[in-house]
Write an enzyme that holds these catalytic residues in place. Structure first.
Site, PDB file in Angstrom:
ATOM      1  N   HIS A 186      32.429  50.486  12.885  1.00 24.18           N
ATOM      2  CA  HIS A 186      32.883  49.756  14.069  1.00 24.18           C
ATOM      3  C   HIS A 186      34.392  49.842  14.144  1.00 24.18           C
ATOM      4  CE1 HIS A 186      33.312  46.521  16.997  1.00 24.18           C
ATOM      5  NE2 HIS A 186      32.042  46.718  17.266  1.00 24.18           N
ATOM      6  N   ASP A 208      23.789  47.191  16.221  1.00 27.49           N
ATOM      7  CA  ASP A 208      22.718  48.092  16.646  1.00 27.49           C
ATOM      8  C   ASP A 208      21.803  48.531  15.511  1.00 27.49           C
ATOM      9  OD1 ASP A 208      23.395  48.166  19.364  1.00 27.49           O
ATOM     10  OD2 ASP A 208      25.044  49.534  18.941  1.00 27.49           O
TER      11      ASP A 208
END
Ligand code: CMC
Length: 425
Positions: A300, A357
Site C-alpha cells: 500500500h 483487498d
C-alpha cells in the site's frame, strides 16, 4: 508558524510550513513558482498534499484509520453503513431522530426510472459490471439535470439508487429478471435480496451476510486522497456535476492496482490453486519480479504496517466461515501466502502487508457474489466517501481552484513541420 528555507542559485526563499490537527506537516509551495520560477516534481504525488481535509485520518506507519476522528475498529463494530454515510458527508454523527429520517429517505429513493432499464438491455451479457455502473451513474445526471440546485436530494438519490443499479447489472449478466427494491429492509439486506431473489420465490437474507455486507461497506467507505477520491476532486474541481464526477471516480477505482485488486486477488488464488503450483514457488516468482506474478492484495502506498481494514476482515472471514460452517480452500491458501510473506525478507524490507483487498474477496465469494462484481461492491462502499470529498471541496471557505498540475516537458525542442506540398498523396 514555522517555515522551511530553500536556497536556489544563491538566493534564499522562505516557504511556510502548515500543520494539521494530527501534527502532520507540509511545506506550502503555492508561491514557489511565482517567486523562484521552479515547480515541484513528484511522480505519483507520493509527497504532495493536494488539499486540506477533515474527513479521514490515516497514519500508515502505525496502521491507524479514523473517520471524522472515530477509530475504524469502533465504527466497524458499532456503526451501520447508512449512519456512516451521514457521518462522512455531514461531518458529525446524526442524532437518532436525524438518523431515522435519513434512513427513511435513503429507502424511499431506491427505484430507478423505468427508462433506465432499457440501457441495460443494450449491453452484451458478459459486459463488466463496472462499465455498466460507471455509465449508469453518469446517466443519472440526464434524469436529474439540476443536480447542483438540490445537491442534498441528489446525494440521497445516489446513495439509495447505487445498490439498485449494481444489482440490476448482476441480474443482467446472468439473464435473470430484475428484482425491485423493498423499502422495509436495511441497506445491505435490500441489496442482497435484489441480487439473489428470483420473482417466484422470496429470498431470506442470512443475518451473517447482512452483517458482513454492512462491515464491508463501512470498511470501504473512505480512505482519504487515494486514486479514485483524487479523481473525484479533480473532476469536481472543473465544476462537473455530482454524477459525472462519481462516474469518473468509479472508472479510476476499476484498475487492478486500486479497487480492482479484490477481483485480481481472487483470480490469483484461483489460478494458483488450479495450476497446482506450490505457493512458496509462486512467492519466489513474485520476488524475482516475474511480470505475471505480483502478490495482489499486498502493499500500500500509505500503510507501511498492517492495514487495519485487512485485520478486521481476516477476523470477520473466520467468524463468517465458522458461523456458516463453510470451508473454502482459497481462505487457507490466502492465510499460507500471508504467513510466508510476512516473514520473508523481500516483503519485510519493503514493508508489504495485506491490504483491504486481500480478504474481502473471500468473504464476497462466500456470500455468492461473483468475482467480476467485487469492484462494484467496493464502489458501493466508497460512494459516500467520494461524496464527502466533493462536498468538502465545494464548501471550502477558502474556495478551490481547478486542478491543473504542471509537468516537466521532456519532448523535442522546437523543430520545423516541413511543407510536403505536392509530394503529399
Ligand atoms: N507484490 C510484490 N511486490 C510488491 C507489491 C506486491 N503486491 N507491492 C509492491 N511491491 C514492491 C515493488 O515492486 C517495489 O519493489 P522495488 O523497490 O524492488 O522496486 C516496492 O515493493 C515498492 O512498491 P511500489 O510499487 O513502489 O509501491 P506503490 O506505493 O507505488 O504501489 C500498490 C502501491 C498498492 C499499487 C502496490 O503495492 C501494488 O501493486 N499492490 C498490489 C495491488 C493491490 O493490492 N492494490 C490494492 C491497494 S489497497 C485498496 C485500494 O485502496 O485501492
Amino acid at each position: 508558524m514555522s517555515s522551511a528555507k530553500l536556497v536556489y542559485e544563491g538566493k534564499e526563499f522562505t516557504l511556510p510550513v502548515m500543520e494539521g490537527t494530527e501534527k502532520e506537516r507540509a511545506i506550502d509551495v503555492r508561491k514557489l513558482r511565482a517567486e523562484t520560477g521552479l515547480v515541484t516534481y513528484d511522480d505519483g504525488y507520493g509527497n504532495t498534499g493536494s488539499c486540506k481535509s477533515a474527513i479521514t485520518f490515516i497514519d500508515g506507519d502505525q496502521g491507524i484509520l479514523r473517520y471524522r476522528g472515530y477509530p475504524i475498529e469502533e465504527v466497524a463494530e458499532r456503526g451501520r453503513f447508512t449512519e456512516v454515510c451521514y457521518l462522512l458527508i455531514y461531518g458529525r454523527r446524526p442524532t437518532l431522530e436525524e438518523l431515522a429520517a435519513w434512513r427513511q429517505k435513503m429507502t424511499m429513493h431506491t427505484l430507478i426510472h423505468e427508462d433506465m432499464k432499457k440501457f441495460y438491455e443494450g449491453y452484451p451479457p458478459n459486459a463488466h459490471p463496472m462499465a455498466i455502473m460507471a455509465a449508469m451513474v453518469a446517466s443519472l445526471s440526464s434524469f436529474y439535470p439540476d443536480t447542483d440546485k438540490d445537491l442534498d436530494l441528489n446525494i440521497i438519490r445516489i446513495l439509495a439508487k447505487s445498490k439498485t443499479l449494481a444489482a440490476f447489472a448482476y441480474k443482467k449478466s446472468i439473464g435473470q429478471p430484475f428484482v425491485y427494491p423493498r423499502n422495509d429492509m436495511s441497506w445491505p439486506a435490500n441489496f442482497l435480496r435484489m441480487m439473489f431473489a428470483v420473482p417466484a420465490e422470496e429470498y431470506e437474507v442470512p443475518k451473517a451476510f447482512e452483517d458482513a455486507m454492512n462491515l464491508l461497506l463501512i470498511l470501504h467507505a473512505d480512505h482519504e486522497q487515494n486514486c479514485s477520491t483524487s479523481t473525484m476532486r479533480m473532476v469536481g474541481s472543473s465544476e462537473a456535476n455530482l454524477y459525472a464526477s462519481l462516474s469518473a471516480a468509479i472508472c479510476a477505482l476499476w484498475g487492478p492496482r486500486h479497487g480492482g485488486a479484490n477481483q485480481a486477488v481472487l483470480e490469483m488464488l484461483e489460478e494458483l490453486r488450479a495450476s497446482g503450483e506450490d505457493y512458496k514457488s509462486f512467492l519466489e516468482r513474485v520476488k524475482k519480479g516475474d511480470s505475471k506474478a505480483r502478490l495482489m492484495g499486498f502493499g500500500h502506498r500509505i500503510y507501511k504496517n498492517f492495514d487495519p481494514r485487512a485485520k478486521l476482515l481476516k477476523t470477520a472471514a473466520d467468524r463468517i466461515f465458522d458461523e456458516l460452517g463453510i470451508h473454502d480452500p482459497l481462505l487457507d491458501l490466502a492465510k499460507k501466502l500471508e504467513e510466508v510473506a510476512l516473514s520473508d525478507e523481500y516483503f519485510v524490507k519493503r514493508k508489504l502487508y495485506p491490504n483491504v483487498d486481500f480478504y474481502s474477496g473471500i468473504i464476497y465469494r462466500a456470500m455468492g457474489i461473483p468475482t467480476d462484481m467485487f469492484t462494484v461492491m467496493f464502489t458501493l462502499g466508497r460512494i459516500p466517501g467520494w461524496i464527502a470529498h466533493y462536498m468538502e471541496q465545494r464548501n471550502d471557505p477558502d474556495g478551490y481552484r481547478i486542478h491543473r498540475p504542471r509537468q516537466i516537458y521532456t519532448g523535442e525542442t522546437q523543430r520545423v513541420f516541413e511543407d510536403w506540398g505536392t509530394k503529399r498523396l
